[in-house]
Write a protein that holds these residues in place. Sequence first.
Motif, short mmCIF file in Angstrom:
data_model
loop_
_atom_site.label_atom_id
_atom_site.label_comp_id
_atom_site.label_asym_id
_atom_site.label_seq_id
_atom_site.Cartn_x
_atom_site.Cartn_y
_atom_site.Cartn_z
N UNK A 44 0.82 -1.14 -0.03
CA UNK A 44 0.38 0.06 -0.12
C UNK A 44 0.92 1.28 -0.02
N UNK A 45 1.92 1.22 0.62
CA UNK A 45 3.05 2.25 0.93
C UNK A 45 3.26 2.67 -0.56
N UNK A 46 3.94 1.64 -1.27
CA UNK A 46 4.48 1.80 -2.48
C UNK A 46 3.51 2.16 -3.56
N UNK A 47 2.22 1.64 -3.57
CA UNK A 47 1.26 2.20 -4.39
C UNK A 47 0.79 3.73 -4.26
N UNK A 48 0.97 4.05 -2.92
CA UNK A 48 0.68 5.66 -2.73
C UNK A 48 1.65 6.39 -3.29
N UNK A 49 3.02 5.98 -3.08
CA UNK A 49 4.05 6.76 -3.61
C UNK A 49 4.16 6.88 -4.82
N UNK A 50 3.99 5.61 -5.66
CA UNK A 50 3.82 5.62 -7.12
C UNK A 50 2.82 6.66 -7.70
N UNK A 51 1.69 6.68 -7.08
CA UNK A 51 0.57 7.48 -7.50
C UNK A 51 1.01 9.03 -7.51
N UNK A 52 1.72 9.31 -6.23
CA UNK A 52 2.17 11.02 -6.17
C UNK A 52 3.40 10.85 -7.09
N UNK A 53 4.01 10.09 -7.30
CA UNK A 53 5.10 10.25 -8.20
C UNK A 53 4.55 10.65 -9.52
N UNK A 54 3.60 9.92 -9.98
CA UNK A 54 2.84 10.07 -11.46
C UNK A 54 2.25 11.42 -11.46
N UNK A 55 1.82 11.84 -10.25
CA UNK A 55 1.11 13.32 -10.08
C UNK A 55 2.40 14.26 -10.53
N UNK A 56 3.45 14.08 -9.79
CA UNK A 56 4.44 14.89 -9.94
C UNK A 56 5.29 14.98 -11.27
N UNK A 57 5.05 14.03 -12.05
CA UNK A 57 5.36 13.71 -13.49
C UNK A 57 6.76 13.15 -13.65
N UNK A 58 7.19 12.42 -12.50
CA UNK A 58 8.61 11.85 -12.28
C UNK A 58 8.34 10.40 -12.82
N UNK A 59 7.14 9.80 -12.73
CA UNK A 59 7.10 8.42 -12.91
C UNK A 59 5.64 8.21 -13.84
N UNK A 60 5.66 7.34 -14.91
CA UNK A 60 4.49 6.97 -15.83
C UNK A 60 4.69 5.61 -15.79
N UNK A 61 3.15 5.18 -15.95
CA UNK A 61 2.65 3.70 -16.27
C UNK A 61 3.08 3.55 -17.58
N UNK A 62 3.80 2.34 -17.71
CA UNK A 62 4.29 1.85 -18.97
C UNK A 62 3.06 0.80 -19.71
N UNK A 63 3.43 0.90 -21.11
CA UNK A 63 2.50 -0.11 -21.44
C UNK A 63 2.58 -1.74 -21.11
N UNK A 64 1.56 -2.40 -21.04
CA UNK A 64 1.58 -3.75 -20.71
C UNK A 64 2.46 -4.62 -21.72
N UNK A 65 2.85 -5.62 -21.09
CA UNK A 65 3.91 -6.52 -22.12
C UNK A 65 3.22 -7.01 -23.22
N UNK A 66 4.04 -7.14 -24.34
CA UNK A 66 3.14 -7.73 -25.59
C UNK A 66 2.43 -6.74 -26.33
N UNK A 67 3.19 -5.32 -26.05
CA UNK A 67 2.31 -4.24 -26.71
C UNK A 67 0.88 -3.94 -26.38
N UNK A 68 0.63 -4.39 -25.03
CA UNK A 68 -0.63 -3.78 -24.28
C UNK A 68 -2.01 -5.03 -24.43
N UNK A 69 -1.39 -6.17 -25.21
CA UNK A 69 -2.12 -7.32 -25.52
C UNK A 69 -2.98 -7.95 -23.98
N UNK A 70 -3.76 -7.94 -23.82
CA UNK A 70 -4.27 -8.69 -22.34
C UNK A 70 -4.39 -10.27 -22.63
N UNK A 71 -3.86 -10.77 -21.49
CA UNK A 71 -4.08 -12.10 -21.27
C UNK A 71 -5.24 -12.50 -20.45
N UNK A 72 -5.34 -13.69 -20.09
CA UNK A 72 -6.45 -14.00 -19.19
C UNK A 72 -5.97 -13.36 -17.57
N UNK A 73 -6.85 -12.75 -17.16
CA UNK A 73 -6.66 -12.06 -15.99
C UNK A 73 -6.15 -10.55 -16.11
#
Length: 385
Positions: A44-73
């Motif tokens: 939970x701490x990591x998730x909160x920190x990452x969200x703060x860093x995304x808002x600050x512009x220092x971290x971005x969510x990357x594409x899912x593997x395989x170019x964003x193709x969804x697997x099961x789950x």
Amino acid sequence: MGPLTGGDPSLLRRINSAVVLHALRGPKVATLTDLTRLTGLSRPTVEGVVDDLIQAGLVVEAEAENGGTRRQGRPARRFRFRAEAGHLLGVEIGAHRVAALLCDLDGRVKGAASRAVSETASADERLERVRAAVSELLRRTGVPRSGLRAVGVGSPGIVEADGTVRLCTALPGWTGLALGERLRRSFRCPVLVENDANTAAVAEHWKGAAADSDDVVFVLAGLSPGAGSLIGGRLHRGFGGAAGEIGALHLLGREATPEALLSTTGEPLHPLDEGAVAEVFALARAGDRRAREAMDRFIRRLVHDVAALVLALDPELVVVGGWAAGLDGVLDPLRRELARYCLRPPRVALSLLGEAAVATGALRLALDHVEEQLFAVERTVTARR
């Protein structure tokens, strides 16, 4: 790091942010599970920190593997550090040119620019050349001035901690110049000013001949030589920033100045006249006796200056840069004389960065400053104790 006390939530947030950012700088991308394992923080701490860093512009969510193709789950969220979130400048100010390098927050160089300048230019004219080179570089790379997080500057002279040039004989109007203050008006971000030989030493340790050595003397060899030193991998400036000013050693005795030693006419060369120096070297290579004798005198003097530093600091490595690094056979007499004078002769090498050394070292100083702000957890904790 020991346990923290005092219940300062803001301090804990800054520490957690620094820990997560540091972890993200290693791999190209990382999941929340990766970051939890790498940092030792709760999910939970990591998730909160990452969200703060995304808002600050220092971290971005990357594409899912395989170019964003969804697997099961549901695919795991993956994140990366945004090295493009800010940029840094490294600036060299010299007698005949100014130069600038631009890099991102990972230290990757994105562009370079330089401008010629007269040795007789006033301080205002020289600073205007700096601004013109930087403007050209920012325009060409598409980086806004507001995106600069820090600027490092390498300048001749004895430079105080606040960026004031206490003494400089190489540039007109430079002695007493509040260089750091003047440049901060232009950039509106932290500006770190350092002696040019010191910045070159930092550069060679970062990307050059001293990359594998932590105890280093870099000699910026010329008619008025200077030197920068690293002790245990850290720059040694001395109490007032004047460490390494070997160009003043002739004042301790009756030896002639380098300008007189390299003269073939009996009249000292102008300290900044590189054309006259090059002519002496060319004549020496062509076999001219007087020029050869002049060059031999200069090399002996350079060796004695370097030996004084080696005896005081006992470095592992001496790196020779500056225009005198192009002297034919400079390394062999240097090694020979250091073996004669020094209890434990160091290794000797030529600079690998050449004329880019000063600007590259200035870039590293700016990067160090930003990294201390973003990643140095221990320094943050120490500052609050």
